[in-house]
Design a protein around this motif. Structure first.
Motif, PDB file in Angstrom:
ATOM      1  N   ILE A 254      -9.479 -29.608   6.898  1.00 36.94           N
ATOM      2  CA  ILE A 254      -9.227 -30.792   7.349  1.00 36.94           C
ATOM      3  C   ILE A 254      -8.965 -30.998   8.709  1.00 36.94           C
ATOM      4  O   ILE A 254      -8.468 -30.035   9.290  1.00 36.94           O
ATOM      5  CB  ILE A 254      -8.074 -31.432   6.353  1.00 36.94           C
ATOM      6  N   SER A 255      -8.958 -32.094   9.092  1.00 37.70           N
ATOM      7  CA  SER A 255      -8.647 -32.389  10.588  1.00 37.70           C
ATOM      8  C   SER A 255      -7.556 -33.532  10.635  1.00 37.70           C
ATOM      9  O   SER A 255      -7.697 -34.497   9.803  1.00 37.70           O
ATOM     10  CB  SER A 255     -10.009 -32.972  11.495  1.00 37.70           C
ATOM     11  N   ARG A 256      -6.625 -33.217  11.292  1.00 40.74           N
ATOM     12  CA  ARG A 256      -5.305 -34.176  11.488  1.00 40.74           C
ATOM     13  C   ARG A 256      -5.694 -35.086  12.746  1.00 40.74           C
ATOM     14  O   ARG A 256      -4.692 -35.936  13.102  1.00 40.74           O
ATOM     15  CB  ARG A 256      -3.965 -33.711  11.308  1.00 40.74           C
TER      16      ARG A 256
ATOM     17  N   GLU B 161      -8.054 -25.267  13.935  1.00 42.69           N
ATOM     18  CA  GLU B 161      -7.848 -26.776  14.232  1.00 42.69           C
ATOM     19  C   GLU B 161      -7.556 -26.800  15.607  1.00 42.69           C
ATOM     20  O   GLU B 161      -8.168 -28.014  16.048  1.00 42.69           O
ATOM     21  CB  GLU B 161      -6.495 -27.231  13.587  1.00 42.69           C
TER      22      GLU B 161
END
Ligand code: SF4
Ligand code: SF4
Ligand code: SF4
Ligand code: SF4
Ligand code: FES
Lengths: 769, 207
Positions: free
Chosen positions: A128-130, A96
């Motif tokens: 997923i990317s936050r 991430e």
């Protein structure tokens, strides 16, 4: 230093007991147990790990924090976990973080499809990317050099390219500037990164930050096929994979072979493939007609060439040059000796050496391997300049000095790129390499002539004495415990040592030095030649010599060497000349002599891929030649490794295989060579060279075999006592008023460099006519 | 194995089923249509009855009038999600949100070859090249210098449309793809970018 002998230990990874050599890094040790630890910055070829990317975190029992698998040496009884919750969440967090500023423009990124960042994100990332803030931006793409494009947004700061520049090629050009998220790879002051090995960073970069400009956007991994072959653009013969799309070579990648190239390529090997598909390439037979070369049919060209050769008969000379395979050398020699009855064939540039010296130099007990350059106690470079003669060896020597405590000595007439790594550097006069060798052999045998010879060679007598002492090694630092291991010394010598009037004396001196240093039969010590042409060794062993047949056997009658062929053409004793991949005006010394010789030759038949001066002006018939990626056959590495060339791309235009043309010509002058396929040519080679006996193409495979390591090596005609019989060396003094210049051709001075659009800027422009 | 013979078991010598028909339809069949019992009267009656039944259908349709569609003058409308011949798209300047006048007219395709990777029939060929300031073809760094679909090989699965990260390629509605020459079925980028000469009618919602 001699090769280390690591102990094997056992450790536990994910509940499995695995054995691995002690102190290898966990990431490599894990592989022995089929456990994959993801990594970006770790690359064993680059030497010590740096732990920059943190992708390889693992849990080690007894250590509270997660450890980097790439820089934790494995110990006996270690217990390691790579699948636990902590490790998983750490891996996801690292991915991430790496993607925070990554542009993720995979569709336009050249790495897409073969990108470790894509693969690891897919395999170990969180999915997923936050991050919704704006990303960091750089101007892109920029030219890092005419060959390499850089996209700084994609860089994950793994340091691989910088480490390559700082620790492997040691050109110290690439650096990381700025701090934190703003760090970027650059050269000082924005100069282009031009270096002989720069292309390797493209292959090293684990993301699409560094891409090859000639390959940019040409294909995707699913559009291409990789074809393994061997680069024949210099004597180092690196193993390569040619990327092929629609029968065209689009890229050349290294195919790691620790005994040949260590996984690197020079820029010539990496980018000169462009010359395979340029308009300058000759793709159909040409015939001189009214003073100009014009395209003709194969039938016409073959008929004209055969007629010319048949007319000249025994007064034909032949020269085999760069890129000729062993098979071509053998068939050319058979065409000359058996079909035309002419013994005048050569593949060397210097004047011919007595057969016994060829045999002494090739003796299996005296050969060093490429990896010996790295692990020897000392290496002497004599009459060679690796970066210009066989570039990849330059990296090997640097590695030996940096990582294995190799003592390097350089003896050369001009400053060389390895001077800074050498323990001692001795300069001698240009063209005096042979006299220098004589001086060194005298110094090693404590001959009183040493000082005089050293002065004749233009070197400091004191420096020569020191060099001799350094090669002999320290006398008293080994405690006297009975068996002292033999000292391993390797001499990397260039074939141009044998050039000039003292060539033969130079070779005798070299053999004397080898004897004085006790190299014979010592594992890890010996001579390693850098031939003047890429397959010099193979052509000699296949019998493309005026005074030797296949396998360095005694020929029926001795012929003229290269220079004598030119003289023969001039005084009318030779009428025709057969040039296999050789343009005398470019490749051979004394182009003035050759210019006149070619002009007075009746028929000049040439196999050439490009119309260089000599071919354009003088050839009567030109057959379009294959390039290495189209060839089928074998070549011999300077250390005796027989390597196999396999066709990777199709012949352009109406190009035919060289063996086919030679066999056809032999047939037309009334001699059947009994050749129907490339494999038959290889079989003929293995049958006619006694020390290749029993070899098959399958045995050579993708890695090659050193013939010295096979049983048949026993049938090598090693001569007895060449050196002791020689007694004093006969040195011809250079007249006091003459200045002798040693000439040699750098591997960068080649049509492949000149005609490759992207590489052309590296072509050296000669200033001396 | 139970004692009752199963439908496809070879009849056993002397078993009860063999004597009845030679073939038993199995237990889950409710009714079996058997051919008429032998006899002339039975057959004639059956022929008459079946012909009359067919004529009833014919008469009923005659009353409805002709229902032929005059193809090619008239075309069958297709459903909106019908997968016909592909289309490549350019950016349009719609003036709405997200529309960028600077990009208007540029090709959406960046030549990434993802469609070619996804294609199960291997019928897409993309050769990419780099955009230069003088020659800007697409909005990204690269563009498709060659984009070809071999429609004689395409199976109209629509995977290319799904794979495309830029909605550059979509499945159109044209289904008239016959030709006299196979090689004319290799559609080039220009052909795929151009508007089709005639539009295929669409079926309305719920039609
Ligand atoms: S470097 Fe890899 S992940 Fe990044 S844009 Fe290129 S292909 Fe995608
Ligand atoms: S340019 Fe590539 S090799 Fe160099 S630091 Fe960045 S990611 Fe690593
Ligand atoms: S519709 Fe399917 S078969 Fe046709 S081009 Fe697209 S992916 Fe290939
Ligand atoms: S149509 Fe889409 S998927 Fe295919 S090359 Fe163009 S951008 Fe890539
Ligand atoms: S691979 Fe271990 S820190 Fe990068």
């Amino acid at each position: 230093m001699p090769r280390p002998q690591p102990r094997t230990i056992t450790f536990t990874i994910d509940g499995r007991d695995v054995s691995a050599p002690e102190n290898t890094m966990l990431i490599d040790a894990a592989r022995q147990g089929d456990v994959e630890i993801p990594a970006f910055c770790y690359e064993p070829k680059l030497g010590q790990p740096v732990g920059a990317c943190r992708m390889c975190l693992v849990e080690v029992e007894g250590i509270p924090k997660l450890q980097t698998g790439c820089s934790t040496p494995v110990k006996d009884g270690m217990v390691v976990y790579t699948q636990g919750e902590r490790v998983k969440s750490a891996q996801q967090a690292v991915v991430e973080f790496l993607l925070l500023n990554h542009p993720l423009d995979c569709p336009v990124c050249d790495k897409g499809g073969e990108c470790p960042l894509q693969d690891i994100t897919f395999g170990w990332g969180g999915g997923i990317s936050r991050f919704i803030e704006p990303k960091r931006h750089f101007v892109k793409p920029l030219e890092l050099s005419p060959l390499i494009a850089i996209d700084r947004e994609r860089c994950i700061l793994c340091y691989r390219c910088v480490r390559f520049s700082q620790e492997i090629s040691e050109d110290y050009q690439l650096v990381l500037l700025e701090r934190g998220a703003h760090s970027y790879v650059a050269t000082f002051d924005g100069h282009p990164y031009v270096a002989p090995f720069s292309g390797n960073i493209v292959e090293l970069c684990p993301v699409g930050a560094l891409t090859s400009r000639p390959y940019r956007f040409r294909a995707r991994p699913w559009d291409i096929e990789g074809a393994g072959s061997v680069c024949t653009l210099c004597p180092a013969q690196c193993n390569v994979t040619v990327t092929v799309r629609d029968e065209r070579a689009l890229r050349v990648l290294a195919r790691e072979n620790g005994e040949v190239d260590d996984g690197w390529l020079c820029d010539k090997g990496r980018f000169a493939y462009q010359s395979f598909h340029v308009d300058e390439r000759i793709t159909e037979p040409l015939l001189r007609d009214g003073g100009r070369l014009r395209p003709v049919s194969w039938e016409r060209a073959l008929q004209q060439a055969a007629a010319g050769l048949a007319r000249a008969g025994a007064s034909t000379g032949a020269i085999a040059g760069d890129h000729s395979t062993n098979e071509e050398g053998l068939i050319l020699a058979r065409l000359m000796r058996e079909a035309l009855g002419s013994p005048h064939i050569d593949s060397r540039r210097a004047s011919s050496l007595p057969l016994e010296l060829h045999r002494a130099l090739g003796a299996p007990g005296l050969q060093a391997k490429v990896s010996d350059l790295e692990f020897a106690h000392a290496v002497l470079i004599l009459a060679a300049d690796p970066v210009n003669d066989a570039p990849i060896l330059d990296l090997r020597l640097r590695k030996g000095v940096r990582r294995h405590g190799l003592t390097l000595a350089v003896a050369s007439p001009a400053p060389s790129s390895l001077d800074e790594n050498a323990a001692t550097t001795v300069r001698h006069a240009p063209g005096a390499g042979a006299i220098f060798a004589a001086a060194l052999s005298a110094a090693l045998t404590d001959d009183e002539d040493a000082a005089r010879l050293a002065r004749d060679a233009g070197a400091e007598p004191e420096a020569v004495r020191e060099l001799a002492a350094l090669l002999r090694g320290p006398v008293d630092d080994v405690p006297d415990t009975g068996e002292t291991p033999p000292r391993e010394v390797v001499i990397l010598w260039g074939e141009r040592l044998a050039a000039g009037p003292n060539g033969e004396a130079g070779i005798r001196a070299l053999l004397k030095i080898a004897e004085a240093l006790g190299m014979g039969g010592v594992e890890g010590a010996g001579l390693l030649e850098v031939p003047a042409t890429s397959n010099g060794r193979g052509l000699r062993e296949a019998g493309a010599l005026p005074n030797a047949g296949p396998g360095l056997s005694e020929p029926a009658s001795a012929g003229r060497d290269t220079r004598a062929i030119a003289e023969g053409l001039l005084d009318g004793e030779l009428a025709a000349l057969y040039l296999l991949h050789c343009d005398p005006l470019r490749d051979l010394p004394d182009s003035e002599l050759w210019g006149r010789a070619l002009a007075s030759a009746g028929t000049v038949v040439a196999h050439a891929a490009f119309l260089t001066e000599g071919i354009r002006e003088h050839a009567t018939v030109v057959f379009p030649a294959e390039v290495y990626a189209e060839k089928e056959g074998t070549i011999v590495h300077p250390d005796g490794r027989i390597q196999r060339l396999r066709p990777a791309i199709a012949h352009p235009g109406s190009v035919r295989s060289e063996w086919q043309v030679l066999a056809e010509l032999a047939g037309r002058v009334g001699f059947d060579l009994d050749l129907l396929s490339g494999a038959m040519a290889s079989r003929q080679l293995f049958e006619s060279v006694p020390f290749y006996a029993g070899l098959t193409l399958e045995e050579i495979g993708g890695r090659g075999v050193r013939w010295q390591e096979r049983e048949a090596a026993a049938s090598f005609p090693t001569p007895a006592g060449v050196t002791s019989a020689a007694g004093k060396l006969e040195i011809t003094d250079t007249p006091a008023d003459a200045l002798e210049l040693a000439g040699f051709r750098s591997v960068w001075d080649a049509p492949e460099v000149e005609f490759s659009p992207a590489l052309g800027f590296l072509f050296p422009h000669r200033e001396l006519a | 194995m139970s004692d009752t013979p199963r439908p496809h078991d070879p009849p056993t010598e002397g078993s009860a089923t063999l004597k009845v028909t030679g073939w038993s339809p199995g237990e889950d069949v409710i009714e079996v249509q058997r051919s008429p019992a032998p006899g002339a009267a039975h057959g004639a009656w059956r022929t008459f009855r079946e012909t009359a039944r067919g004529l009833r259908t014919t008469m009923a349709r005659i009353a409805e009038g002709p229902s032929t569609i005059q193809y090619p003058e008239e075309k069958v409308p297709v459903y909106p999600r019908f997968r016909g011949r592909h289309k490549l798209h350019r950016f349009e300047d719609t003036g709405g949100t997200g529309s960028d006048p600077a990009r208007a007219g540029l090709e959406k395709c960046v030549g990434c070859s993802l469609c070619a990777a996804a294609c199960p029939a291997d019928c897409i060929r993309v050769v990419a090249a780099e955009n230069t300031p003088e020659n800007r073809v697409s909005a990204g760094e690269r563009y498709a210098a060659v984009y070809e679909i071999n429609l004689s090989r395409c199976i109209f699965c629509g995977y290319c449309e799904i794979a495309c990260p830029f909605d550059a390629i979509t499945m159109g509605h044209d289904y008239e793809l016959s030709d006299y020459d196979r090689s004319d079925l290799i559609f080039t980028k220009e052909m795929l970018l151009a508007e089709p000469l005639e539009r295929t009618p669409l079926r309305n919602e719920g039609e």
